[in-house]
Design a protein around this motif. Structure first.
Motif, PDB file in Angstrom:
ATOM      1  N   SER A 147       0.099 -18.001 -21.097  1.00 39.41           N
ATOM      2  CA  SER A 147      -0.955 -16.991 -21.308  1.00 39.41           C
ATOM      3  C   SER A 147      -1.722 -17.166 -22.621  1.00 39.41           C
ATOM      4  N   GLU A 148      -1.135 -17.858 -23.587  1.00 41.72           N
ATOM      5  CA  GLU A 148      -1.837 -18.065 -24.856  1.00 41.72           C
ATOM      6  C   GLU A 148      -2.661 -19.349 -24.866  1.00 41.72           C
ATOM      7  N   ARG A 149      -2.535 -20.145 -23.801  1.00 39.98           N
ATOM      8  CA  ARG A 149      -3.234 -21.439 -23.788  1.00 39.98           C
ATOM      9  C   ARG A 149      -4.706 -21.251 -23.431  1.00 39.98           C
ATOM     10  N   SER A 150      -5.533 -22.139 -23.933  1.00 41.01           N
ATOM     11  CA  SER A 150      -6.983 -22.027 -23.730  1.00 41.01           C
ATOM     12  C   SER A 150      -7.353 -22.128 -22.253  1.00 41.01           C
ATOM     13  N   PHE A 151      -6.543 -22.833 -21.468  1.00 38.13           N
ATOM     14  CA  PHE A 151      -6.892 -23.066 -20.063  1.00 38.13           C
ATOM     15  C   PHE A 151      -6.312 -22.016 -19.109  1.00 38.13           C
ATOM     16  N   TYR A 152      -5.660 -20.982 -19.658  1.00 41.97           N
ATOM     17  CA  TYR A 152      -4.936 -20.012 -18.811  1.00 41.97           C
ATOM     18  C   TYR A 152      -5.856 -19.339 -17.780  1.00 41.97           C
ATOM     19  N   ASP A 153      -6.999 -18.831 -18.212  1.00 42.03           N
ATOM     20  CA  ASP A 153      -7.902 -18.133 -17.287  1.00 42.03           C
ATOM     21  C   ASP A 153      -8.398 -19.069 -16.199  1.00 42.03           C
ATOM     22  N   ASP A 154      -8.805 -20.271 -16.612  1.00 44.37           N
ATOM     23  CA  ASP A 154      -9.286 -21.259 -15.634  1.00 44.37           C
ATOM     24  C   ASP A 154      -8.175 -21.610 -14.647  1.00 44.37           C
ATOM     25  N   LEU A 155      -6.959 -21.786 -15.168  1.00 44.08           N
ATOM     26  CA  LEU A 155      -5.820 -22.142 -14.313  1.00 44.08           C
ATOM     27  C   LEU A 155      -5.561 -21.046 -13.276  1.00 44.08           C
ATOM     28  N   CYS A 156      -5.585 -19.793 -13.707  1.00 40.48           N
ATOM     29  CA  CYS A 156      -5.346 -18.685 -12.773  1.00 40.48           C
ATOM     30  C   CYS A 156      -6.464 -18.617 -11.730  1.00 40.48           C
ATOM     31  N   ASP A 157      -7.714 -18.804 -12.153  1.00 40.82           N
ATOM     32  CA  ASP A 157      -8.836 -18.818 -11.193  1.00 40.82           C
ATOM     33  C   ASP A 157      -8.647 -19.926 -10.161  1.00 40.82           C
ATOM     34  N   TYR A 158      -8.270 -21.101 -10.651  1.00 42.05           N
ATOM     35  CA  TYR A 158      -8.071 -22.246  -9.754  1.00 42.05           C
ATOM     36  C   TYR A 158      -6.934 -21.973  -8.753  1.00 42.05           C
ATOM     37  N   MET A 159      -5.838 -21.379  -9.227  1.00 45.08           N
ATOM     38  CA  MET A 159      -4.684 -21.166  -8.346  1.00 45.08           C
ATOM     39  C   MET A 159      -4.947 -20.134  -7.249  1.00 45.08           C
ATOM     40  N   ILE A 160      -5.988 -19.316  -7.433  1.00 45.66           N
ATOM     41  CA  ILE A 160      -6.325 -18.338  -6.374  1.00 45.66           C
ATOM     42  C   ILE A 160      -7.563 -18.780  -5.588  1.00 45.66           C
ATOM     43  N   SER A 161      -8.021 -20.007  -5.820  1.00 49.97           N
ATOM     44  CA  SER A 161      -9.255 -20.472  -5.174  1.00 49.97           C
ATOM     45  C   SER A 161      -9.049 -20.881  -3.719  1.00 49.97           C
ATOM     46  N   GLY A 162      -7.812 -20.924  -3.271  1.00 51.45           N
ATOM     47  CA  GLY A 162      -7.517 -21.301  -1.893  1.00 51.45           C
ATOM     48  C   GLY A 162      -6.044 -21.096  -1.627  1.00 51.45           C
ATOM     49  N   PRO A 163      -5.617 -21.340  -0.381  1.00 53.84           N
ATOM     50  CA  PRO A 163      -4.197 -21.173  -0.064  1.00 53.84           C
ATOM     51  C   PRO A 163      -3.323 -22.206  -0.772  1.00 53.84           C
ATOM     52  N   VAL A 164      -2.077 -21.814  -1.001  1.00 52.74           N
ATOM     53  CA  VAL A 164      -1.073 -22.740  -1.528  1.00 52.74           C
ATOM     54  C   VAL A 164       0.102 -22.768  -0.543  1.00 52.74           C
ATOM     55  N   VAL A 165       0.914 -23.807  -0.641  1.00 50.87           N
ATOM     56  CA  VAL A 165       2.142 -23.875   0.155  1.00 50.87           C
ATOM     57  C   VAL A 165       3.303 -24.033  -0.825  1.00 50.87           C
ATOM     58  N   ALA A 166       4.175 -23.031  -0.840  1.00 52.85           N
ATOM     59  CA  ALA A 166       5.299 -23.028  -1.784  1.00 52.85           C
ATOM     60  C   ALA A 166       6.581 -23.364  -1.043  1.00 52.85           C
ATOM     61  N   GLN A 167       7.458 -24.122  -1.703  1.00 57.94           N
ATOM     62  CA  GLN A 167       8.745 -24.432  -1.092  1.00 57.94           C
ATOM     63  C   GLN A 167       9.857 -24.475  -2.123  1.00 57.94           C
ATOM     64  N   VAL A 168      11.039 -24.068  -1.651  1.00 56.96           N
ATOM     65  CA  VAL A 168      12.260 -24.245  -2.421  1.00 56.96           C
ATOM     66  C   VAL A 168      12.871 -25.565  -1.969  1.00 56.96           C
ATOM     67  N   ILE A 169      13.224 -26.395  -2.929  1.00 56.02           N
ATOM     68  CA  ILE A 169      13.714 -27.734  -2.624  1.00 56.02           C
ATOM     69  C   ILE A 169      15.064 -27.934  -3.297  1.00 56.02           C
ATOM     70  N   VAL A 170      15.981 -28.534  -2.551  1.00 61.11           N
ATOM     71  CA  VAL A 170      17.348 -28.716  -3.039  1.00 61.11           C
ATOM     72  C   VAL A 170      17.711 -30.194  -2.994  1.00 61.11           C
ATOM     73  N   GLY A 171      18.464 -30.634  -3.994  1.00 61.96           N
ATOM     74  CA  GLY A 171      18.979 -32.001  -3.971  1.00 61.96           C
ATOM     75  C   GLY A 171      19.589 -32.380  -5.302  1.00 61.96           C
ATOM     76  N   GLU A 172      20.189 -33.580  -5.327  1.00 63.73           N
ATOM     77  CA  GLU A 172      20.738 -34.126  -6.568  1.00 63.73           C
ATOM     78  C   GLU A 172      19.616 -34.264  -7.580  1.00 63.73           C
ATOM     79  N   ASN A 173      19.794 -33.667  -8.757  1.00 66.75           N
ATOM     80  CA  ASN A 173      18.834 -33.884  -9.841  1.00 66.75           C
ATOM     81  C   ASN A 173      17.404 -33.504  -9.426  1.00 66.75           C
ATOM     82  N   ALA A 174      17.299 -32.465  -8.569  1.00 67.89           N
ATOM     83  CA  ALA A 174      16.019 -32.168  -7.914  1.00 67.89           C
ATOM     84  C   ALA A 174      14.890 -31.869  -8.902  1.00 67.89           C
ATOM     85  N   ILE A 175      15.200 -31.210 -10.011  1.00 68.78           N
ATOM     86  CA  ILE A 175      14.130 -30.788 -10.932  1.00 68.78           C
ATOM     87  C   ILE A 175      13.443 -32.007 -11.546  1.00 68.78           C
TER      88      ILE A 175
END
Ligand code: GDP
Length: 140
Positions: free
Chosen positions: A55-83
């Protein structure tokens, strides 16, 4: 190495170009398992809360606008060393710096519209999974 779970989001630039399947295939081909998934359109308030750490970053507003500009597909992913594995498959934040063959190198449009999100730590992963999914939606 430990079995981990992480959250990935296919971002609006990628859903717009019908890249969902191609991106998910990268994860599955690496041996990771998708244990929950949903397509959604984030509200501005949800995007702000999801990215509150920036929220303190200069690109925060642009990033939030971009993330709501269309649909997203979210998933939970599991595995060895997944992160770390997902972040390796995604590549660097800026597609111009991403290693050849990574998702962002191949599909990313810009440092902002970089096609995919992946949690950056176990703590972030648990926050992000809980933010978008309830326990009964996660089926291992
Ligand atoms: P990530 O972990 O690689 O996704 O990178 P960060 O956590 O640092 O940033 C979160 C997201 O903010 C990135 O994936 C980009 O979509 C966006 N972002 C990061 N840096 C910038 C920047 O300098 N400008 C803009 N416009 N967006 C950025």
């Amino acid at each position: 190495m430990a079995v981990e779970r992480t959250l990935s989001i296919i971002k609006p630039d990628a859903t717009r170009r019908n890249l969902t399947g191609k991106i998910l295939a990268r994860f599955e081909e690496a041996g990771l398992r998708i244990v929950a998934q949903k397509r959604l359109r984030l509200t501005r308030e949800q995007a702000e809360r999801f990215y509150a750490v920036h929220s303190e970053r200069s690109f925060y507003d642009d990033l939030c606008d971009y993330m709501i500009s269309g649909p997203v597909v979210a998933q939970v992913i599991v595995g060895e060393n997944a992160i770390a594995l997902i972040r390796e498959i995604m590549g660097a934040t800026n597609p111009a710096n991403a290693a050849p063959g990574t998702i962002r190198a191949e599909f990313g449009e810009s440092i902002e519209a970089n096609s995919v999100h992946g949690s950056d730590s176990p703590e972030t992963a648990e926050f992000e999974i809980g933010f978008l999914f309830s326990g009964i939606e996660i089926i291992g």
